[in-house]
Scaffold this motif. Sequence first.
Motif, PDB file in Angstrom:
ATOM      1  N   VAL A 131       9.492  -8.122 -29.321  1.00  0.00           N
ATOM      2  CA  VAL A 131      10.601  -8.097 -30.283  1.00  0.00           C
ATOM      3  C   VAL A 131      11.148  -6.680 -30.359  1.00  0.00           C
ATOM      4  O   VAL A 131      10.382  -5.705 -30.467  1.00  0.00           O
ATOM      5  CB  VAL A 131      10.125  -8.553 -31.678  1.00  0.00           C
ATOM      6  CG1 VAL A 131      11.263  -8.441 -32.692  1.00  0.00           C
ATOM      7  CG2 VAL A 131       9.601  -9.985 -31.620  1.00  0.00           C
ATOM      8  N   VAL A 132      12.483  -6.577 -30.307  1.00  0.00           N
ATOM      9  CA  VAL A 132      13.175  -5.295 -30.463  1.00  0.00           C
ATOM     10  C   VAL A 132      14.176  -5.452 -31.602  1.00  0.00           C
ATOM     11  O   VAL A 132      14.870  -6.479 -31.686  1.00  0.00           O
ATOM     12  CB  VAL A 132      13.917  -4.892 -29.170  1.00  0.00           C
ATOM     13  CG1 VAL A 132      14.695  -3.590 -29.379  1.00  0.00           C
ATOM     14  CG2 VAL A 132      12.938  -4.753 -28.014  1.00  0.00           C
ATOM     15  N   THR A 133      14.257  -4.476 -32.480  1.00  0.00           N
ATOM     16  CA  THR A 133      15.234  -4.526 -33.561  1.00  0.00           C
ATOM     17  C   THR A 133      16.362  -3.528 -33.290  1.00  0.00           C
ATOM     18  O   THR A 133      16.223  -2.617 -32.465  1.00  0.00           O
ATOM     19  CB  THR A 133      14.591  -4.205 -34.928  1.00  0.00           C
ATOM     20  OG1 THR A 133      14.041  -2.888 -34.886  1.00  0.00           O
ATOM     21  CG2 THR A 133      13.507  -5.212 -35.276  1.00  0.00           C
ATOM     22  N   VAL A 134      17.473  -3.735 -33.995  1.00  0.00           N
ATOM     23  CA  VAL A 134      18.591  -2.796 -33.947  1.00  0.00           C
ATOM     24  C   VAL A 134      18.542  -1.968 -35.230  1.00  0.00           C
ATOM     25  O   VAL A 134      18.527  -2.525 -36.333  1.00  0.00           O
ATOM     26  CB  VAL A 134      19.942  -3.527 -33.852  1.00  0.00           C
ATOM     27  CG1 VAL A 134      21.088  -2.511 -33.805  1.00  0.00           C
ATOM     28  CG2 VAL A 134      19.984  -4.420 -32.622  1.00  0.00           C
ATOM     29  N   ALA A 135      18.498  -0.654 -35.081  1.00  0.00           N
ATOM     30  CA  ALA A 135      18.450   0.206 -36.262  1.00  0.00           C
ATOM     31  C   ALA A 135      19.647  -0.080 -37.167  1.00  0.00           C
ATOM     32  O   ALA A 135      20.748  -0.376 -36.697  1.00  0.00           O
ATOM     33  CB  ALA A 135      18.456   1.671 -35.836  1.00  0.00           C
ATOM     34  N   SER A 136      19.424  -0.010 -38.459  1.00  0.00           N
ATOM     35  CA  SER A 136      20.476  -0.276 -39.433  1.00  0.00           C
ATOM     36  C   SER A 136      20.545   0.861 -40.438  1.00  0.00           C
ATOM     37  O   SER A 136      19.515   1.292 -40.965  1.00  0.00           O
ATOM     38  CB  SER A 136      20.209  -1.598 -40.169  1.00  0.00           C
ATOM     39  OG  SER A 136      21.124  -1.770 -41.223  1.00  0.00           O
ATOM     40  N   ARG A 137      21.752   1.349 -40.687  1.00  0.00           N
ATOM     41  CA  ARG A 137      21.912   2.403 -41.691  1.00  0.00           C
ATOM     42  C   ARG A 137      22.079   1.830 -43.087  1.00  0.00           C
ATOM     43  O   ARG A 137      21.913   2.542 -44.069  1.00  0.00           O
ATOM     44  CB  ARG A 137      23.133   3.262 -41.345  1.00  0.00           C
ATOM     45  CG  ARG A 137      22.903   4.134 -40.126  1.00  0.00           C
ATOM     46  CD  ARG A 137      24.139   4.890 -39.714  1.00  0.00           C
ATOM     47  NE  ARG A 137      25.225   4.000 -39.334  1.00  0.00           N
ATOM     48  CZ  ARG A 137      26.375   4.422 -38.814  1.00  0.00           C
ATOM     49  NH1 ARG A 137      26.582   5.714 -38.627  1.00  0.00           N
ATOM     50  NH2 ARG A 137      27.323   3.570 -38.474  1.00  0.00           N
ATOM     51  N   THR A 138      22.412   0.569 -43.177  1.00  0.00           N
ATOM     52  CA  THR A 138      22.643  -0.039 -44.497  1.00  0.00           C
ATOM     53  C   THR A 138      21.504  -0.944 -44.940  1.00  0.00           C
ATOM     54  O   THR A 138      21.239  -1.062 -46.134  1.00  0.00           O
ATOM     55  CB  THR A 138      23.954  -0.858 -44.483  1.00  0.00           C
ATOM     56  OG1 THR A 138      23.896  -1.805 -43.415  1.00  0.00           O
ATOM     57  CG2 THR A 138      25.151   0.060 -44.301  1.00  0.00           C
ATOM     58  N   ARG A 139      20.818  -1.593 -43.965  1.00  0.00           N
ATOM     59  CA  ARG A 139      19.745  -2.526 -44.323  1.00  0.00           C
ATOM     60  C   ARG A 139      18.511  -2.324 -43.431  1.00  0.00           C
ATOM     61  O   ARG A 139      18.018  -3.269 -42.803  1.00  0.00           O
ATOM     62  CB  ARG A 139      20.258  -3.967 -44.228  1.00  0.00           C
ATOM     63  CG  ARG A 139      21.181  -4.367 -45.368  1.00  0.00           C
ATOM     64  CD  ARG A 139      21.677  -5.794 -45.229  1.00  0.00           C
ATOM     65  NE  ARG A 139      22.760  -5.897 -44.273  1.00  0.00           N
ATOM     66  CZ  ARG A 139      24.050  -5.768 -44.570  1.00  0.00           C
ATOM     67  NH1 ARG A 139      24.403  -5.523 -45.818  1.00  0.00           N
ATOM     68  NH2 ARG A 139      24.975  -5.883 -43.645  1.00  0.00           N
ATOM     69  N   PRO A 140      17.972  -1.091 -43.364  1.00  0.00           N
ATOM     70  CA  PRO A 140      16.834  -0.844 -42.471  1.00  0.00           C
ATOM     71  C   PRO A 140      15.587  -1.641 -42.858  1.00  0.00           C
ATOM     72  O   PRO A 140      14.859  -2.124 -41.982  1.00  0.00           O
ATOM     73  CB  PRO A 140      16.597   0.665 -42.613  1.00  0.00           C
ATOM     74  CG  PRO A 140      17.237   1.051 -43.905  1.00  0.00           C
ATOM     75  CD  PRO A 140      18.401   0.138 -44.056  1.00  0.00           C
ATOM     76  N   ARG A 141      15.305  -1.785 -44.148  1.00  0.00           N
ATOM     77  CA  ARG A 141      14.112  -2.532 -44.569  1.00  0.00           C
ATOM     78  C   ARG A 141      14.254  -4.008 -44.209  1.00  0.00           C
ATOM     79  O   ARG A 141      13.303  -4.643 -43.747  1.00  0.00           O
ATOM     80  CB  ARG A 141      13.892  -2.372 -46.072  1.00  0.00           C
ATOM     81  CG  ARG A 141      13.594  -0.953 -46.524  1.00  0.00           C
ATOM     82  CD  ARG A 141      13.454  -0.875 -48.031  1.00  0.00           C
ATOM     83  NE  ARG A 141      12.248  -1.577 -48.516  1.00  0.00           N
ATOM     84  CZ  ARG A 141      12.054  -1.904 -49.783  1.00  0.00           C
ATOM     85  NH1 ARG A 141      12.976  -1.633 -50.698  1.00  0.00           N
ATOM     86  NH2 ARG A 141      10.937  -2.520 -50.132  1.00  0.00           N
TER      87      ARG A 141
END
Length: 721
Positions: A611-621
Amino acid sequence: MEHTSNTDLRADADAVLARLVGDASGAARLREDQWRAIEALVADRRRALVVQRTGWGKSAVYFVATSLLRARGSGPTVIVSPLLALMRNQVEAAARAGIRARTINSSNTEEWETVQGEITAGEVDVLLVSPERLNNPDFRDQVLPGLAAATGLLVVDEAHCISDWGHDFRPDYRRLRTMLTDLPPGVPVLATTATANARVTADVAEQLGTGGATDALVLRGPLDRESLSLNVLRLPDAAHRMAWLADHLDELPGSGIVYTLTVAAAEEVTAFLRQRGHVVASYTGRTENADRQQAEEDLLANKVKALVATSALGMGFDKPDLGFVVHLGSPSSPIAYYQQVGRAGRGVEHAEVLLLPGREDEAIWEYFASLAFPPEDLVRRTLDVLAGAERPVSLPALEPLVELRRSRLETMLKVLDVDGAVKRVKGGWLSTGQPWRYDTERYAWVARQRKAEQEAMRQYASTTDCRMEFLQRQLDDDGAKPCGRCDNCAGARHAADTSSAALDAARVDLGRAGVEVEPRRMWPTGLAAIGMDLKGRIPANEQAAAGRALGRLSDIGWGNRLRPMLAPQAPDAPIPDDVARAVVDVLADWAKGPGGWASGAADASPRPVGVVTVASRTRPRLVHSLGARIADVGRLPLLGAVEYTADTSPISRSNSAQRLKALDGMLHVPPALAAALAGTPGPVLLVDDYTETGWTLAVVARMLRRAGAEGVLPLVLAVQG
């Protein structure tokens, strides 16, 4: 011109009406206000603006006037109407009266020359054109001048579309100014609409040149529809609304229309009602033309109980015995609502009108409000690009240079065209070099008007006073008074009860998770103009595979759960348990479905290896916890995240090219993730919160494939739209 007394003219007019409505006895008679309009057009060659309720008989006015004017040597009538496809029944009625009608539209360009020849030969009595044709370069330059010179009567149907103060402004309509200017003196003009308040009426009259000293006739009648019984029924949630409809649809009189606010909702409701045994069809802007025509014909012939439709089914549709109109969700404007409910009860004594408001309504209003006229800096940017161009610039070529989506960019250009700042020609758009002023005050007023209309719809749904009187007052009808028929006047007509079977089925249906996410396969055109060396097809070994989303933000099932979570002001928090469980269900269905890694099929895709995630500046958690839950349940390693570079700016959410430009260099695959990909052969699940244009997923998938991933399977919470 033949000199005939008005008494004889009235007799001739009534005779044409009898043929128009198929009255063999010849007893049909025009109403007095219909006759006043016809007399003004035929005897006095005046301009008239007719604001009358749906079903009043506006089409009878222009068809009867056409017959009388043609008999007196006038040229053909030109009717400008926004929905030619929905005027087929009117054309058939005209044929009964001996009136020969033809159309010029985008679907019959091969017939234009033939139609022009028929007009020249005097073989056409009525020519129907869409407002979009008026600014098509070929039509505007080659057809329109001769047509304006030959026209015997100009009819502007649904004339409220001219006014940007109204609920359904269409800039193509403003091109009518040119045609009006080119009309020979003494050619009568008729503008008609059923949905205009006093401000819109004045604006339309002014734009058509029918106000002030021109001594035009303005006919404005009472808007009460005595056949309509207006009702509002508040139900707890979308499942109750769908269950209520499934339980009670057959109790509604005759056949009718169920309106929804979005395409997704229309398709969802159609599928559910069919599942519950109802004969219904979907009708949206996404419906193919042939399917639309078949749906209209089936409704007209009462072969279906209802069309489940968006506002795509609106102006021009005429079924006199339509027995009901139900809204699953509230339109944002009382004027738009009045227009839509006015489809019912034209030729029957009683029709049911019911509004079932939903909690998602206001989010949908907000989305459509965001598509208003762009801010001045974007307009100026567009004008600067065109001013610096040596040749016409096409929409695809202009789009990468301006931060606007194509549909909104095209609408803006049409307004600028009407204002004289740009001109549409073969090959695209040109700057005229004429000065142009951004009318800040007017645009702000229109925005405030939209807010006021939204508040009026809230009040309509909650008022304890007469609902018809409320709508009439919104349209500035001086004759507004309590109707005695609505639920507030006569008592509630519809109980809120739903059967447990229908409610359970609706909950299952709305709770069903999973939407396919189509991958991007082609780069947008024009990227070279913004310094990006990408064009044509994305190589297969750099593409994402088809992915999955839990739901659409516009649907009435999971959309209602996801919208608050993904709203810009929503706090960032770990994935809620119910949402996580639903995502896992989507993943399980995906795995077992056609081509899925657990399907057992010979051509099944390999099982994901991580699994790979996309970094998020608004909803990282939110995003990290979603990726972690999926990895834990699937017993997969959480390989890492595609991260932002240190220097990042906000990602454009406008058009595809601008979004790609903003993404260029913004994200990178960290060395640890690259090493994990290289050492773990197989596809990876790419997890993000939601997708709007699909370009973030496409760019990240390309990066992961280049870093060694053998495949990329996107999995997001929501799809915008």
